[in-house]
Motif scaffolding. Structure first.
Motif: not given
Length: 128
Positions: A60-89
């Motif tokens: 099989e080809v499985r996805e890595d179970a590690r959590e993605p990186q949580k980066l605080y970037q409040p000005g980024h267009p993809l940022a959530d309501s708390e100002g975080y974007v998520y980077a791949p693991n």
């Protein structure tokens, strides 16, 4: 199964390493893609190999179970309501090591093919 099982073994190893190289290339290509949620972020892919009679196969080809990186970037267009974007693991250093290892394994199996072919051809010419 062929008359020369070494071709089957080396061929299955070539196919497995090809999957490994493709997964690594995909991981490296997506290493810098950001997402607005942990569910939407790219997850690294890892092939899982299984030994079978006469070679190896990709189970099989499985996805890595590690959590993605949580980066605080409040000005980024993809940022959530708390100002975080998520980077791949994806760990780029690990992926480069995987790429080198898979590439060398692939090359080694090509050498097995060529050596076996040369030995078979020489065997055919023994009676001449």
């Amino acid at each position: 199964m062929s008359r020369f099982p070494v071709f089957d073994v080396a061929g299955s190893a070539l196919a497995a390493q090809s999957v490994r190289l493709n997964a690594t290339a995909s991981n490296l290509a997506n290493a810098n893609n950001l997402a607005g949620s942990p569910e939407a972020v790219y997850r690294a892919h890892e092939p899982v190999f299984q030994a079978v009679d006469g070679g190896v196969r990709v189970q099989e080809v499985r996805e890595d179970a590690r959590e993605p990186q949580k980066l605080y970037q409040p000005g980024h267009p993809l940022a959530d309501s708390e100002g975080y974007v998520y980077a791949p693991n994806v760990n780029v250093v690990e992926e480069m090591v995987n790429m080198l290892s898979a590439s060398r394994s692939y090359q080694s199996n090509i050498e097995v093919f060529n050596t076996t072919k040369d030995l078979a051809m020489r065997t055919l010419t023994l009676g001449k």
